[in-house]
Design an enzyme around this catalytic site. Structure first.
Site: not given
Ligand code: NAI
Length: 269
Positions: A29, A86, A112, A177, A210
């Protein structure tokens, strides 16, 4: 200690280990948001980074091209995009095999990739439950299982799983989640115990609120309610998480394993 001496120490710490030591990292990701910031941070610290994402758009391609321009020897230090969903275990194995065949090693894995599909349990469909668990929890199982094989033969490796603070606190509307991320924390501790003897550390980072595409979906009211809970009085930036991941990937964290580092501006204490 003089200001100059302390500056020297800081500069020394920030020096990339490259080109003295080749290091290869894979970030799932990594195409946008927190993952993208992690890719940039690791690259600046001297790692070659493979972005494993199922959606690599033009902006991600451009970001990768910009980073690669900064590399003096692109064959030794680079950023590359690879398509990976993934949730597909066989594809994860094939990608790790490709990385080993092409680059000879895999030193760091950052799990991630993550998704949300929010709703109160009364209205949460089985499909929405499965979608989030399959990506956030089974995805971590798939990619970790593929990556530990070469790491075990190398007798070194760092695995960093991105969980969430809501795994510790719970959050209404996010049962799927929160369950997936709590699962990631349990998984982290178990695998840390299983493979410590092979010189591999496994840790989790639990971000708070974030600013990324994931949280941009929230309404102003939801956003204000979240921020009211943050003692540091600001939303976190992807770079706040990336720096902590980079610390856990570094030799400075060699004696840290099985831990969950909460990075949330003090939201959950
Ligand atoms: P985002 O939605 O901006 O990016 C997520 C990325 O994961 C994207 O590039 C997407 O294409 C990729 N992705 C999704 N499903 C996928 C799959 N099946 N296979 C491969 N790639 C896949 O999300 P963000 O905010 O950057 O989150 C990143 C991580 O941090 C996640 O695990 C999220 O749960 C975690 N997180 C985020 C928070 C926030 O406030 N933004 C808070 C706590 C955790």
């Amino acid at each position: 200690m003089s200001a100059e001496q302390s500056r020297e120490i800081v500069n020394k710490f920030n020096q990339p280990a490259w080109p003295f030591q080749k290091m290869v990292a894979m970030v799932t990701g990594g195409g946008r948001g927190i993952g993208r910031a992690i890719v940039e941070e690791l690259f600046q610290k001297g790692y070659s980074v493979i972005i494993a994402d199922y959606s690599i758009d033009a902006a991600a391609e451009e970001f990768v091209a910009e980073l690669n321009k900064q590399s003096i020897t692109p064959e030794h230090r680079f950023v590359k995009c690879e398509k990976l969903d993934v949730t597909d275990g066989a594809a994860a194995v094939a990608l790790v095999e490709k990385i080993i065949a092409e680059h000879g090693q895999l030193d760091v894995l950052v799990n991630n990739a993550g998704v949300t599909k929010d709703g109160l349990l009364m209205r949460m469909s089985e499909a929405d439950w499965d979608f989030v668990i399959d990506t956030n929890l089974k995805g971590v199982y798939n990619v970790t299982k593929a990556a530990i094989r070469p790491m075990m033969s190398q007798k070194r490796g760092k695995i960093i799983n991105i969980a969430s603070v809501v795994a510790l606190t719970g959050n209404p509307g996010q049962a799927n989640y929160c369950a997936s991320k709590a699962g990631v924390i349990g998984f982290t501790k178990s695998i840390a115990k299983e493979i410590a003897v092979r010189g591999i550390t496994v840790n989790a980072v639990a971000p708070g609120f974030i600013e990324t595409d994931m949280t941009r979906k929230l309404s102003d009211t939801q956003r204000e309610a979240m921020l009211a809970l943050v003692p540091l009085k600001r939303a976190g930036q992807p770079e706040d998480i990336a720096r902590v991941v980079s610390f856990l990937a570094s030799p400075s964290a060699d004696y840290v394993t099985g831990q969950t580092l909460v990075v949330d501006g003090g939201m959950a204490m």
